[in-house]
Scaffold this active site. Structure first.
Site, PDB file in Angstrom:
ATOM      1  N   ASP A 174      22.219  -4.825  20.886  1.00  0.00           N
ATOM      2  CA  ASP A 174      21.178  -5.484  21.691  1.00  0.00           C
ATOM      3  C   ASP A 174      19.975  -4.553  21.796  1.00  0.00           C
ATOM      4  O   ASP A 174      20.133  -3.380  22.125  1.00  0.00           O
ATOM      5  CB  ASP A 174      21.721  -5.799  23.091  1.00  0.00           C
ATOM      6  CG  ASP A 174      22.842  -6.826  23.035  1.00  0.00           C
ATOM      7  OD1 ASP A 174      22.827  -7.646  22.092  1.00  0.00           O
ATOM      8  OD2 ASP A 174      23.724  -6.801  23.905  1.00  0.00           O
ATOM      9  N   GLU A 219      28.101 -11.255  11.613  1.00  0.00           N
ATOM     10  CA  GLU A 219      27.475 -12.544  11.875  1.00  0.00           C
ATOM     11  C   GLU A 219      25.989 -12.380  12.152  1.00  0.00           C
ATOM     12  O   GLU A 219      25.163 -13.176  11.715  1.00  0.00           O
ATOM     13  CB  GLU A 219      28.150 -13.224  13.074  1.00  0.00           C
ATOM     14  CG  GLU A 219      29.496 -13.858  12.780  1.00  0.00           C
ATOM     15  CD  GLU A 219      30.612 -12.855  12.473  1.00  0.00           C
ATOM     16  OE1 GLU A 219      30.438 -11.641  12.726  1.00  0.00           O
ATOM     17  OE2 GLU A 219      31.646 -13.293  11.959  1.00  0.00           O
ATOM     18  N   GLU A 220      25.679 -11.311  12.882  1.00  0.00           N
ATOM     19  CA  GLU A 220      24.288 -11.070  13.224  1.00  0.00           C
ATOM     20  C   GLU A 220      23.498 -10.747  11.953  1.00  0.00           C
ATOM     21  O   GLU A 220      22.373 -11.211  11.765  1.00  0.00           O
ATOM     22  CB  GLU A 220      24.225  -9.906  14.221  1.00  0.00           C
ATOM     23  CG  GLU A 220      22.968  -9.817  15.037  1.00  0.00           C
ATOM     24  CD  GLU A 220      22.702 -11.046  15.888  1.00  0.00           C
ATOM     25  OE1 GLU A 220      23.666 -11.678  16.375  1.00  0.00           O
ATOM     26  OE2 GLU A 220      21.512 -11.397  16.039  1.00  0.00           O
ATOM     27  N   ASN A 246      33.682  -2.236  28.106  1.00  0.00           N
ATOM     28  CA  ASN A 246      32.333  -1.707  28.116  1.00  0.00           C
ATOM     29  C   ASN A 246      32.350  -0.344  27.434  1.00  0.00           C
ATOM     30  O   ASN A 246      32.767   0.645  28.022  1.00  0.00           O
ATOM     31  CB  ASN A 246      31.836  -1.586  29.554  1.00  0.00           C
ATOM     32  CG  ASN A 246      30.394  -1.139  29.621  1.00  0.00           C
ATOM     33  OD1 ASN A 246      29.832  -0.670  28.635  1.00  0.00           O
ATOM     34  ND2 ASN A 246      29.798  -1.289  30.786  1.00  0.00           N
ATOM     35  N   ALA A 247      31.886  -0.316  26.198  1.00  0.00           N
ATOM     36  CA  ALA A 247      31.957   0.908  25.400  1.00  0.00           C
ATOM     37  C   ALA A 247      31.076   2.007  25.983  1.00  0.00           C
ATOM     38  O   ALA A 247      31.292   3.181  25.735  1.00  0.00           O
ATOM     39  CB  ALA A 247      31.551   0.612  23.970  1.00  0.00           C
TER      40      ALA A 247
END
Ligand SMILES: C[S@@+](CC[C@H](N)C(=O)[O-])C[C@H]1O[C@@H](n2cnc3c(N)ncnc32)[C@H](O)[C@@H]1O
Lengths: 297, 446
Positions: A196, A272-273, A173-174
Site C-alpha cells: 500500500d 494479482e496486483e 500485522n507484519a
C-alpha cells in the site's frame, strides 16, 4: 422523474444487499468447508479425494471483497503466538509435521508480506519444495480467500509433484508482530509486492518499509537473505530503495543479479496486483537487497 | 490548595528532590525544604496549533495567488470574454479549533523526569511543544536549573534514558520511535532535517533503558503492546532479541545496579517478570503474581470504562473485574529490594529479588492517601508522593535493613509541600494524576 430515480436507487440498494448476502452465504459455506478441512492431515486429504479431485473448485475472489486499506497501527483483535516457539506450524503445514518426533520437518523460510490474494506463493510453491512459504495478510476476508484457495489447490494436486503443502497464509500485522512468528535469522527471502503506497507525507510511518522496520526484517532474515520489492508507484519505489540503501544491514543487488534471479521473474508476473498493473499498462519497478552481516558491535 | 506532585525524583545522595506539578519543575533541598531550582514551561499549549494555522494560511494565500494568475491567463487567452469579470474564490481563513464547552480540557504537564547517571543533567518532556528539555544542574547558583537545550519533536516524547557518559539522550515517542539526541549539539529547528530514529516500535513507547554488559552497550525498549526489545547501542539497527512473557502493555523496566544482568518488568499484567536479559535463550527467570497482594487495594476506579462492558457485565456488575496496573517498580539498592506501586492505590509492596532472579514477598507499606509516585535514594530512603488535598504531599520512609522499614516524621517534607508554588483553587482543578491504566488496549466489540 424523481420516482424513477427513487426506484432505481431502491433497486440498487436491494441488489447491493442481495449481493452482500450472497457473498456472505458463500463465505459461510466456505467457512464450514474450511473448518472441516483445515485440521485434516495430508494423508487423510488424499483419501478424501481419490480421483485427485478434478471437480475441486477454486474459491471465487469476488465473494471476498473488502475495503482496500487497513490501518496497520490500529489494534485489531489479532491472534498471534506469545513467542515464535509457541507457534503451531503443524496447523498450517500438516504435510510437514512428523507425528513421531512431534516436530516440523521443514520450516518457513520465505515470507510474502501483505500477500493479498496469494498469487505469488502459488507460483513460488513448485520452485521451493524444501522451504515452507508463508503469506501474511492483515485483511480477514482476503486471508480467508487465500486459505480456501490453498485448501482447494492441495486437494486438486494431492497426487502431483507440487501438492502445495509448502504454502500457507496467516492473518497478521507484519508491522507489529513479525518477531512473534519468526526466530532470529529464520528467513531466507522476504517479498514486498505492491505494498500500500500511503501517499500522504503524514502517513509515511504507515509504510511497510521504514528504516526502523527494516531492522526487524534484518533480524528475522539470515545473512545473505534477500528482500524483494516491486511496485508500480515510482515514488514508493524510490522511497523503499532509499530506505533499504541507507540501512546498514542491506546492500542493493544490481540489474545483472535481478536478471538471473528466478524469483524476480516470478514476482514480476505472479501477483494479482501485478496483473492489474499489466492490464492498465502500468510500469513496474523492482529493487532487491541482500542482508549483509552485522558490523562489529 | 497545593497541587500534588506528579513526578518526584531524588538524587543518589537524597539531598535534592526534583518534582513536577502541571508545567512546573521545582527542585527542593531535603535538608531545609527550600526551593533551590525552578522552571516553568511558558510556551502556550496552543503554540503548535497556531504554527500549523499560519502554515495553512500561507498555503491558502499561495494557492489564491496562483488561482488569480490562472484566471487572468485564461481570460487573456479568450479575447471574447474580455469584459467578463475575473472570478476567484476569496480565501477563507481557517479558525484554530477552540475547545467548546463540552470538550475535554487540554492538560499541559511534564510527563517524564530523568537524571543522567552522573547527575549532571536533569531531562524532562513538555506537552506544549512536544519537546525534550535538558537542564544542567549547578547547585552553586540561586536556581540550580539552567536550560541548555530544548528540542521539539514531531511526536510527543514519553520515555527518556541516557548514555553512560550522559552525552546522549535516548528518547522514545508516542508513535514508537526512539531518537538519540545530543546534549551539547544545537537544537534542530526544522524537524524535516531531524535525524532518523535509531529504532522504532509500531506502538507507543512506554519505557527506555540504557544498559551495558560485557563492555557492550544496549538500549532496552518497551511498548504499549507487550513487547520488550533489546537492541545494541548506538548501532541500534542490530536487534539482539525480544523478551517474550508479557500479555499486556509494559510500563517499566528496571535493571538493578547490584545485578546488571537482571531485568524486572511490569505493567498491565497482574504479574512481574524477572529476566536474564543478556542470555541467548530462556531469558525469563521468574514471574511473580501480584494479584492477591494488589486486589485488596483496588476500588471501582479500577474497573474498565462503561463503554467497554459486555452486555452480561452491564446486567450484572459483580462480573466486572478490577484491573491491575503496575505503575512503577524501583530498587532499594542497599538492601537488594524491589518496591512496587500499583496505580491509584495506597500501598507499596516490598519484594526480594534473589540472585537467581526469583522474586519473593517481603512486606506491604500502606499510606493514608493514594500514592501518585515515589523515589528511592542510595541511602535507602524512600520519598512517596501523595494524592492529598490537605497539603500533606510527601511521606518519607527509611529502610533500616532488608526487613525493617520505618516511616519518618519529617517536617521538611511538609515544608517542601508548603513551599511549592503550584496552587489550584479547588480540587477539581487538579490535573489527572493516573495515566498508566489508559494504556490498556481494549476492543469495543469483544
Ligand atoms: C496492494 S496489496 C498487494 C497484495 C499482493 N502482494 C499483490 O501484489 O497482489 C497490499 C496488501 O498488503 C496488506 N497489508 C497492508 N499492511 C499490512 C500489514 N501491516 N501486515 C500484513 N498485511 C498488510 C493489505 O491488506 C493488502 O492486501
Amino acid at each position: 422523474m424523481s420516482d424513477v430515480v427513487e426506484n432505481t436507487k431502491e433497486q440498487q440498494l436491494l441488489e447491493l444487499k442481495d449481493a452482500a448476502s450472497k457473498r456472505l452465504a458463500y463465505r459461510n459455506e466456505q467457512d464450514t468447508k474450511r473448518k472441516a478441512l483445515k485440521h485434516a492431515r495430508f494423508e487423510e486429504m488424499r483419501e478424501a479425494t481419490p480421483e485427485s479431485g478434478a471437480e475441486v473448485e477454486l474459491p471465487r475472489k469476488r465473494f471476498y471483497r473488502q475495503r482496500a486499506h487497513s490501518n496497520p497501527f490500529s489494534d485489531h483483535k489479532l491472534d498471534y503466538p506469545k513467542t515464535p516457539e509457541d507457534m503451531n506450524w503443524k496447523k498450517l503445514y500438516p504435510g510437514f509435521y512428523d507425528e513421531k518426533t512431534g516436530k516440523m520437518t521443514q520450516n518457513v523460510e520465505i515470507a510474502d508480506i501483505g500477500c493479498g490474494f496469494g498469487g505469488l506463493m502459488v507460483d513460488l510453491a513448485p520452485h521451493f519444495p524444501e522451504s515452507n512459504i508463508l503469506g501474511m495478510e492483515i485483511r480477514v476476508q482476503v486471508t480467508q480467500y487465500v486459505e480456501d484457495r490453498i485448501t482447494a489447490l492441495r486437494r486438486k494436486h494431492a497426487e502431483d509433484a507440487c501438492n502445495f503443502q509448502n504454502i500457507a497464509v496467516l492473518r497478521g500485522n507484519a508491522m507489529k508482530f513479525l518477531p512473534n512468528f519468526f526466530q532470529k535469522a529464520q528467513l531466507k527471502k522476504m517479498f514486498f509486492c505492491f505494498p500500500d503506497p500511503h501517499f500522504k507525507q503524514r502517513k509515511h510511518k504507515a509504510r511497510i518499509i521504514t528504516n526502523t522496520l527494516l531492522s526487524e526484517y534484518a533480524y528475522v532474515l539470515r545473512e545473505g537473505g534477500i528482500v524483494y520489492t516491486i511496485t508500480d508507484v515510482f515514488d514508493l519505489h524510490q522511497w523503499m530503495a532509499k530506505h533499504l540503501e541507507e540501512h546498514p544491514l542491506f546492500e542493493r543487488l544490481d540489474k545483472a543479479w535481478e536478471e538471473q534471479d528466478e524469483c524476480v521473474k516470478i514476482m514480476y508476473n505472479a501477483t494479482e496486483e501485478g496483473q492489474k498493473v499489466d492490464r492498465n499498462q502500468g510500469s513496474k519497478f523492482i529493487a532487491c537487497f541482500r542482508r549483509i552481516p552485522n558490523p562489529e558491535l | 490548595m497545593k497541587h500534588p506532585f506528579q513526578l518526584i525524583l531524588s538524587d543518589k545522595s537524597g539531598e535534592h528532590l526534583f518534582t513536577s506539578a502541571k508545567h512546573h519543575i521545582q527542585v527542593f533541598s531535603t535538608a531545609t525544604g527550600a526551593i533551590v531550582g525552578s522552571w516553568v514551561d511558558t510556551v502556550d499549549i496552543m503554540e503548535p496549533l497556531k504554527k500549523q494555522q499560519l502554515k495553512k494560511i500561507r498555503a491558502l494565500e499561495a494557492q489564491h495567488a496562483r488561482d488569480i494568475k490562472e484566471a487572468e491567463a485564461a481570460a487573456a487567452a479568450e479575447p471574447d470574454a474580455k469584459k467578463q469579470k475575473i472570478e476567484v474564490k476569496p480565501i477563507r481563513i481557517p479558525k484554530i479549533p477552540t475547545p467548546g464547552p463540552g470538550a475535554p480540557p487540554v492538560y499541559n504537564f511534564i510527563r517524564v523526569l530523568h537524571l543522567t547517571a552522573d547527575e549532571k543533567y536533569l531531562v524532562g518532556t513538555t506537552d506544549s511543544d512536544k519537546a525534550i528539555i535538558m537542564f544542567e544542574l549547578d547547585f552553586s547558583q540561586d536556581n540550580c536549573l539552567r536550560l541548555v537545550k530544548r528540542q521539539c519533536l514531531a511526536k510527543r516524547p514519553c520515555a527518556i534514558a541516557s548514555s553512560e557518559d550522559s552525552s546522549q539522550m535516548i528518547v522514545g515517542d508516542k508513535f514508537g520511535d526512539v531518537y538519540n539526541i545530543g546534549v551539547t549539539t544545537p537544537a534542530v529547528e526544522d524537524l524535516k532535517t531531524f535525524p532518523q530514529p535509531i529504532l522504532g516500535h509500531v506502538s507507543m513507547l512506554s519505557d527506555v533503558v540504557y544498559a551495558k554488559h560485557d563492555g557492550k552497550e544496549y538500549v532496552l525498549t518497551a511498548d504499549r503492546d507487550e513487547h520488550v526489545r533489546v537492541s545494541h547501542f548506538p548501532k541500534s539497527y542490530v536487534i539482539k532479541k525480544w523478551l517474550f512473557g508479557h500479555k499486556e502493555f509494559v510500563t517499566n523496566m528496571l535493571i538493578p545496579s547490584w545485578a546488571p544482568e537482571r531485568l524486572v518488568t511490569s505493567g498491565g499484567d497482574d504479574f512481574i517478570c524477572s529476566w536474564d536479559w543478556t542470555a541467548e535463550t530462556n531469558n525469563l527467570l521468574d514471574t511473580f503474581s501480584v494479584r492477591d497482594l494488589v486486589l485488596p487495594f483496588l476500588s471501582d476506579y479500577h474497573i474498565a470504562p462503561e463503554r467497554f462492558w459486555t452486555e452480561e457485565e452491564a446486567a450484572d456488575r459483580s462480573l466486572l473485574e478490577r484491573e491491575i496496573t503496575i505503575q512503577k517498580i524501583l530498587a532499594v539498592e542497599k538492601y537488594k529490594l524491589l518496591v512496587v506501586l500499583a496505580e491509584n492505590t495506597n500501598a507499596l509492596f516490598v519484594l526480594n529479588l534473589a540472585d537467581d532472579g526469583k522474586i519473593t514477598y517481603n512486606q506491604t507499606l500502606t499510606t493514608d492517601s493514594q500514592i501518585i509516585t515515589f523515589s528511592v535514594d542510595a541511602n535507602a530512603r524512600m520519598y512517596v508522593g501523595l494524592d492529598n488535598k490537605d497539603g500533606h504531599l510527601l511521606d518519607v520512609y527509611q529502610f533500616q535493613s532488608a526487613s525493617d522499614v520505618e516511616k519518618l516524621a519529617s517536617t521538611t517534607m511538609d515544608q517542601i509541600a508548603a513551599n511549592s508554588v503550584v496552587e489550584v483553587e479547588k480540587a477539581d482543578d487538579i490535573y489527572p494524576l493516573y495515566h498508566a491504566a489508559a494504556l490498556r488496549k481494549r476492543s469495543e466489540f469483544s
